[in-house]
Design an enzyme around this catalytic site. Sequence first.
Site, mmCIF file in Angstrom:
data_model
loop_
_atom_site.group_PDB
_atom_site.id
_atom_site.type_symbol
_atom_site.label_atom_id
_atom_site.label_comp_id
_atom_site.label_asym_id
_atom_site.label_seq_id
_atom_site.Cartn_x
_atom_site.Cartn_y
_atom_site.Cartn_z
ATOM 1 C CB SER A 54 -2.970 3.555 0.253
ATOM 2 O OG SER A 54 -3.065 4.159 -1.021
ATOM 3 C CG LEU A 94 -2.058 -0.988 1.278
ATOM 4 C CD1 LEU A 94 -2.742 -0.952 2.638
ATOM 5 C CD2 LEU A 94 -3.069 -0.698 0.178
ATOM 6 C CG ASP A 95 -0.050 4.755 -2.343
ATOM 7 O OD1 ASP A 95 -0.605 5.176 -1.312
ATOM 8 O OD2 ASP A 95 -0.590 4.852 -3.466
ATOM 9 C CG LEU A 96 3.511 8.372 2.216
ATOM 10 C CD1 LEU A 96 4.274 7.836 3.412
ATOM 11 C CD2 LEU A 96 4.223 9.589 1.621
#
Length: 261
Positions: A112, A108-110
């Site tokens: 999210s 999951l990106d920063l």
Amino acid sequence: MTQESRGERIAKWLGRTGVASRRDAERMIEEGRVKLNNQPVTHPATFVTSSDLVQVDGKVVEQPQRTRLWRYHKPDGLVTTHKDPEGRPTVFASLPEGMPRVISVGRLDLNSEGLLLLTNDGELARRLELPTNGWLRRYRVRVFGVVDEARLAALAKGSVFDGVRYGPIEAGLDSRKGDNAWLTVSLREGKNREIRKVMMGLNLHVSRLIRTSYGPFQLGTLQRGELEEVPGKTLREQMPKAPEKTIHRKPASASTGTKTR
């Protein structure tokens, strides 16, 4: 010579220890970072037995433990990496003391948040990430802009934005208040930041993105930063066509899933 007596390929073995995925382990071998009995390993097909000494970057790697899986509610503001060159806080540094070394199933990106699966077994991570599983990944997405429900529905047939082709996405409007709306978005195989890019193609800005499920595993009532182990029985039942030896090399504990913060 039997399979048991000659051991296991070292890249796969390293994957099961949680040091790295099998693919990353192969790269580490190519970079000369892995030793077997104090000798550099030059090929990922090298075999390891329980009596061998394996080192990565000069540190001894312990024998693989029983395969375990955790559900983690990732807060936004954390990067899904063990070490960030920009010095940002990471998922793995935020985990409770006493956790074994784990890797994530996907990322999951920063910005999210939501469900992130963690495991001490790189082989399990690889298996759970396979697109052939057909597992649905579901998200709640808050967007800013005018939602065109017809265009949302059309995403189910696949889409192209900025020359990039995206696979089918199931998206529907849950609620709307002014220029803000909540959507439910589901996909089975996604590219990096796919939801954000597709929504941008619909002239919608994503202000919040929460993963609520990954295949059969649900975020449920986990609070931000909370961690819960998936019971071994549940893991075995949910695994897609996994060889039993990948799932349990020792009798599973009777854990019912203890939450930690």
